[in-house]
Design a protein around this motif. Structure first.
Motif, short mmCIF file in Angstrom:
data_model
loop_
_atom_site.label_atom_id
_atom_site.label_comp_id
_atom_site.label_asym_id
_atom_site.label_seq_id
_atom_site.Cartn_x
_atom_site.Cartn_y
_atom_site.Cartn_z
N ASP A 185 3.46 -6.52 -6.57
CA ASP A 185 2.93 -5.52 -6.39
C ASP A 185 3.88 -4.45 -5.14
OD1 ASP A 185 0.47 -5.74 -7.68
OD2 ASP A 185 -0.11 -6.47 -6.64
N GLU B 248 0.26 4.77 0.23
CA GLU B 248 -0.28 5.42 0.76
C GLU B 248 0.15 5.02 2.36
OE1 GLU B 248 -4.07 6.52 0.45
OE2 GLU B 248 -4.36 7.77 -1.11
N ARG B 249 0.56 3.43 2.71
CA ARG B 249 0.63 4.00 3.88
C ARG B 249 2.48 3.63 4.16
NH1 ARG B 249 -1.91 -1.11 4.75
NH2 ARG B 249 -0.32 -2.46 3.11
N ASN C 232 0.89 -1.26 0.30
CA ASN C 232 0.10 -0.10 0.27
C ASN C 232 0.57 1.39 -0.28
OD1 ASN C 232 -1.36 2.16 1.65
ND2 ASN C 232 -3.54 0.97 1.19
N SER D 137 4.15 -0.70 -5.07
CA SER D 137 4.34 0.04 -3.97
C SER D 137 5.05 0.82 -2.93
CB SER D 137 3.70 -0.54 -2.96
OG SER D 137 4.01 -1.62 -2.32
#
Length: 383
Positions: A89, A68-69, A66, A93
């Motif tokens: 991914d 944003e995290r 993720n 990310s």
């Protein structure tokens, strides 16, 4: 300007080794990883090992996947040194979050697919004035340093062959090697990718103990990197393989037929690693590794050299921290970059235990006699 270094993957062997190298270099850094217990244990061990004046490491735990995290963890980080093995991914990310936060990324992985993945973000990173680097460890950075120095010795060289010899592999490294040996890759010839299979050609190389056979290694990232940021238009990469792996590449043998069919792969991995999860302390202290290189000029001139380094994991840790320090000091160049573009000769001259040997007696050989192509082109870039 953000001025902190985050070493990600300290809950694994390589990340812990890089974090310790940062501590020895006097760098206050963030020790990051996925596993809370592993990160905390490493930070506590580092605090006990620290001598007077050595800075502590701040533990920081976060998972990937993720953007944003991840970005929320990078507000104060100028350089992220990734030591974890990432794909898909997770890798995407991490790259996206680094670009979004202006955090320079230094990654130790150096396989062909990994280099291509990072190079694919070149334009976005340039626009964000962020640097992305693959191959900060021995497996790429040492070979990159040899290729660049040979180009400086032989200006105008357009073709290079590189051969690597390293010591025992861990179980994870052996698994990656076996998987890579079964895949079709490519070499770079006259600026174009040419399909190649592992071991379809061999060369004789003297790594300082007499001639040894090195096998074509199209899984390596040198050709892919050269297409994006390199000096040469023709690049061939080879590796000196343990006998067990070499037998699997010998055409016409039973071992080769079984290998191509996918039989006995786990057994081969165990034999290549001797069941070792990580290098021993003796391995780290006494191990040596080599990179042999040959640059060829369109007029037939040849220069050869050999680089001898400490054990590959040790060299990788020192090179990663050297590169991170250079970036924090203003040496970062936006976009996808090779290690030599940031550190240059320091990858040879500023890492303890590294020795450079020019093989001058080969200077009068010609490219035609050698039998490998040399493509004409512009003068090489200077580091």
């Amino acid at each position: 300007m953000k001025s902190r270094i985050l070493v990600y993957g300290v809950d694994g062997f390589m990340g812990a080794l890089v974090s310790r190298a940062a501590m020895r270099a006097g760098l206050s850094h963030v020790a990051g990883g996925r596993a809370i217990a592993g990160v905390a244990q490493h930070a506590a061990a580092l605090a006990k090992e620290a001598k007077g004046g050595m800075p502590p490491a701040e533990p920081r735990t976060f998972t990937l996947g993720n953007a944003e995290r991840i970005a929320a963890q990078l507000d104060d980080v100028g350089v992220l040194v990734n030591c974890a093995t990432l794909e898909g991914d997770d890798m995407r990310s991490l790259v996206v979050s680094c670009i979004a936060t202006g955090t320079h990324l230094i990654d130790l992985s150096a396989g062909r697919a990994h280099v291509a993945a990072l190079a694919g973000f070149d334009e976005a990173a340039q626009k964000a004035k962020t640097m992305l680097m693959a191959g900060a460890g021995f497996d790429f950075a040492a070979a990159d340093a040899v290729a660049v120095r040979l180009a400086q010795i032989l200006p105008g060289a357009r073709a290079v062959s590189l051969a690597v010899k390293q010591g025992h592999r861990t179980m994870e490294e052996a698994a990656r090697l076996v998987a890579a040996m079964r895949e079709e890759g490519e070499m770079l010839k006259n600026g174009q990718f040419v399909p190649a299979r592992a071991g379809e050609r061999t060369i004789e190389v003297d790594f300082d103990a007499g001639p040894e056979k090195a096998w074509l290694a199209p899984w390596r990232g040198e050709a892919m990197a050269a297409r994006h940021r390199g000096i040469y238009s023709t690049v061939e990469a080879y590796e000196a393989l343990p006998e067990k792996a070499a037998r699997a590449l010998e055409p016409g043998t039973m071992a080769h037929r079984l290998f191509r069919r996918g039989w006995g792969l786990k057994r081969l991995e165990r034999r290549l690693s001797n069941g070792r999860l990580n290098p021993s302390a003796a391995d780290l202290k006494n191990g040596r590794a080599f990179v042999w290189g040959e640059a060829r000029h369109p007029d037939g001139r040849i220069r050869r050299a050999r680089l001898e380094t400490p054990e590959p994991h040790v060299y990788s840790a020192e090179a990663a921290i050297l590169l991170a320090r250079r970036v924090l000091a203003g040496g970062a160049k936006p976009g996808y970059q090779l290690p030599s573009a940031v550190a240059g000769a320091a990858l040879v001259e500023e890492i303890q235990g590294v020795a450079w040997h020019e093989i001058l007696e080969c200077a009068d050989e010609t490219a035609a006699e050698d039998g490998r192509p040399v493509a004409p082109g512009a003068e090489p870039e200077r580091v």
